[in-house]
Design a protein around this motif. Sequence first.
Motif, PDB file in Angstrom:
ATOM      1  N   LEU A  34       0.838  -1.192   0.000  1.00 35.04           N
ATOM      2  CA  LEU A  34       0.000   0.000   0.000  1.00 35.04           C
ATOM      3  C   LEU A  34       0.873   1.243   0.000  1.00 35.04           C
ATOM      4  O   LEU A  34       1.848   1.319   0.751  1.00 35.04           O
ATOM      5  CB  LEU A  34      -0.901   0.009   1.241  1.00 35.04           C
ATOM      6  N   VAL A  35       0.543   2.197  -0.860  1.00 29.35           N
ATOM      7  CA  VAL A  35       1.238   3.481  -0.899  1.00 29.35           C
ATOM      8  C   VAL A  35       0.192   4.589  -0.927  1.00 29.35           C
ATOM      9  O   VAL A  35      -0.739   4.546  -1.738  1.00 29.35           O
ATOM     10  CB  VAL A  35       2.151   3.606  -2.142  1.00 29.35           C
ATOM     11  N   VAL A  36       0.320   5.557  -0.024  1.00 23.24           N
ATOM     12  CA  VAL A  36      -0.575   6.712  -0.017  1.00 23.24           C
ATOM     13  C   VAL A  36       0.282   7.970   0.018  1.00 23.24           C
ATOM     14  O   VAL A  36       1.155   8.115   0.876  1.00 23.24           O
ATOM     15  CB  VAL A  36      -1.542   6.697   1.177  1.00 23.24           C
ATOM     16  N   ARG A  37       0.030   8.865  -0.919  1.00 27.44           N
ATOM     17  CA  ARG A  37       0.852  10.070  -1.067  1.00 27.44           C
ATOM     18  C   ARG A  37       0.155  11.294  -0.484  1.00 27.44           C
ATOM     19  O   ARG A  37      -1.061  11.265  -0.250  1.00 27.44           O
ATOM     20  CB  ARG A  37       1.169  10.292  -2.553  1.00 27.44           C
ATOM     21  N   PRO A  38       0.888  12.371  -0.258  1.00 28.74           N
ATOM     22  CA  PRO A  38       0.295  13.587   0.310  1.00 28.74           C
ATOM     23  C   PRO A  38      -0.885  14.084  -0.519  1.00 28.74           C
ATOM     24  O   PRO A  38      -0.838  14.086  -1.749  1.00 28.74           O
ATOM     25  CB  PRO A  38       1.451  14.593   0.277  1.00 28.74           C
ATOM     26  N   GLY A  39      -1.950  14.486   0.173  1.00 25.82           N
ATOM     27  CA  GLY A  39      -3.115  15.023  -0.500  1.00 25.82           C
ATOM     28  C   GLY A  39      -4.010  13.979  -1.138  1.00 25.82           C
ATOM     29  O   GLY A  39      -4.985  14.324  -1.812  1.00 25.82           O
ATOM     30  N   ARG A  40      -3.725  12.705  -0.919  1.00 28.20           N
ATOM     31  CA  ARG A  40      -4.482  11.619  -1.551  1.00 28.20           C
ATOM     32  C   ARG A  40      -5.217  10.813  -0.476  1.00 28.20           C
ATOM     33  O   ARG A  40      -4.826  10.774   0.687  1.00 28.20           O
ATOM     34  CB  ARG A  40      -3.558  10.694  -2.333  1.00 28.20           C
ATOM     35  N   ALA A 198      -7.337  16.968   2.218  1.00 29.35           N
ATOM     36  CA  ALA A 198      -6.718  17.480   0.994  1.00 29.35           C
ATOM     37  C   ALA A 198      -6.170  18.881   1.211  1.00 29.35           C
ATOM     38  O   ALA A 198      -5.065  19.217   0.759  1.00 29.35           O
ATOM     39  CB  ALA A 198      -7.724  17.473  -0.147  1.00 29.35           C
ATOM     40  N   HIS A 199      -6.934  19.728   1.915  1.00 40.14           N
ATOM     41  CA  HIS A 199      -6.499  21.103   2.172  1.00 40.14           C
ATOM     42  C   HIS A 199      -5.221  21.126   3.004  1.00 40.14           C
ATOM     43  O   HIS A 199      -4.345  21.970   2.794  1.00 40.14           O
ATOM     44  CB  HIS A 199      -7.607  21.863   2.896  1.00 40.14           C
ATOM     45  N   ALA A 200      -5.117  20.181   3.937  1.00 40.61           N
ATOM     46  CA  ALA A 200      -3.934  20.121   4.803  1.00 40.61           C
ATOM     47  C   ALA A 200      -2.747  19.455   4.115  1.00 40.61           C
ATOM     48  O   ALA A 200      -1.640  19.463   4.655  1.00 40.61           O
ATOM     49  CB  ALA A 200      -4.272  19.365   6.087  1.00 40.61           C
ATOM     50  N   GLY A 201      -2.967  18.879   2.928  1.00 34.15           N
ATOM     51  CA  GLY A 201      -1.891  18.180   2.239  1.00 34.15           C
ATOM     52  C   GLY A 201      -1.519  16.879   2.917  1.00 34.15           C
ATOM     53  O   GLY A 201      -0.407  16.363   2.732  1.00 34.15           O
ATOM     54  N   ALA A 202      -2.444  16.329   3.709  1.00 34.11           N
ATOM     55  CA  ALA A 202      -2.199  15.064   4.395  1.00 34.11           C
ATOM     56  C   ALA A 202      -2.641  13.909   3.505  1.00 34.11           C
ATOM     57  O   ALA A 202      -3.111  14.112   2.381  1.00 34.11           O
ATOM     58  CB  ALA A 202      -2.960  15.041   5.727  1.00 34.11           C
ATOM     59  N   ALA A 203      -2.494  12.701   4.010  1.00 31.39           N
ATOM     60  CA  ALA A 203      -2.987  11.513   3.326  1.00 31.39           C
ATOM     61  C   ALA A 203      -4.016  10.860   4.227  1.00 31.39           C
ATOM     62  O   ALA A 203      -3.982  11.025   5.447  1.00 31.39           O
ATOM     63  CB  ALA A 203      -1.838  10.542   3.043  1.00 31.39           C
ATOM     64  N   ALA A 204      -4.940  10.117   3.629  1.00 27.71           N
ATOM     65  CA  ALA A 204      -5.986   9.472   4.420  1.00 27.71           C
ATOM     66  C   ALA A 204      -6.197   8.039   3.979  1.00 27.71           C
ATOM     67  O   ALA A 204      -6.150   7.731   2.787  1.00 27.71           O
ATOM     68  CB  ALA A 204      -7.296  10.246   4.300  1.00 27.71           C
ATOM     69  N   VAL A 205      -6.439   7.177   4.972  1.00 33.06           N
ATOM     70  CA  VAL A 205      -6.897   5.815   4.713  1.00 33.06           C
ATOM     71  C   VAL A 205      -8.207   5.663   5.465  1.00 33.06           C
ATOM     72  O   VAL A 205      -8.266   5.871   6.687  1.00 33.06           O
ATOM     73  CB  VAL A 205      -5.890   4.749   5.189  1.00 33.06           C
ATOM     74  N   VAL A 206      -9.260   5.325   4.740  1.00 35.75           N
ATOM     75  CA  VAL A 206     -10.597   5.232   5.309  1.00 35.75           C
ATOM     76  C   VAL A 206     -11.119   3.806   5.165  1.00 35.75           C
ATOM     77  O   VAL A 206     -11.173   3.268   4.054  1.00 35.75           O
ATOM     78  CB  VAL A 206     -11.573   6.196   4.596  1.00 35.75           C
ATOM     79  N   VAL A 207     -11.481   3.204   6.276  1.00 35.68           N
ATOM     80  CA  VAL A 207     -12.135   1.905   6.271  1.00 35.68           C
ATOM     81  C   VAL A 207     -13.637   2.141   6.306  1.00 35.68           C
ATOM     82  O   VAL A 207     -14.135   2.870   7.169  1.00 35.68           O
ATOM     83  CB  VAL A 207     -11.698   1.071   7.498  1.00 35.68           C
TER      84      VAL A 207
END
Length: 234
Positions: A34-40, A198-207
Amino acid sequence: MSGDGAHVLRADGLGVEVALPGREPLVLGRGLDLVVRPGRSTAVVGRSGCGKTTLLATLGLLRRPSAGRLWVAGRDTTDICDAAAARWRNAHIGFVFQDYSLVAHLTVLDNVMLPLDYGTAVRRRTARQTAGAQLDAVGLAGFERRRPAQLSGGEQQRVAVARALVRGPVLVLADEPTGALDVETGDEVMGHLLAAVAHAGAAAVVVTHDHALAARTDEVLELAAGVLQAWEPR
């Protein structure tokens, strides 16, 4: 492989198991990449009991993987000790839970400020300003002095989203964040969550069990038979 600045979260060949007394461990995940990038944002769907929540706990450094490597915020976290994991988690990861987990006797503002009481010290005035800005970001400006009991379920979950983001984490992990809400309210909360991340430029994983809400993320994966794969609507 190794983590780098382009990846907020990276799992290579991750194994996820649950120990069972007197029995072989229950394998919930094997060889997970699994790869999650900033803002994704990435959603993980799957049937109840397939291991989605356990996977999320592993990604959030609340459990150790049984195999593979895990990088969070550029650091290989696979073998770090519990104390170091707690510090890294507090500094870089925000959590949103299905049951909101708000403190009933605290105001909305104080609930959002709670994470600022841990780790690096933050001045009270600065903490109030930061928490207020996060409440504004999720559409709750003016709700600062209310108590959780005075809010609807959707409003309570938005407070939880603001709290998860108040320390400026690079990774937000959400476990069934709309599971206790009706469809319309859940859709609204999901919109606030994804927009704020997205505004914070973070990444998210949602179950989530809700495929319609999962489809709002940038990528949808399905955890089935211990394997993560691209989700295909049926």
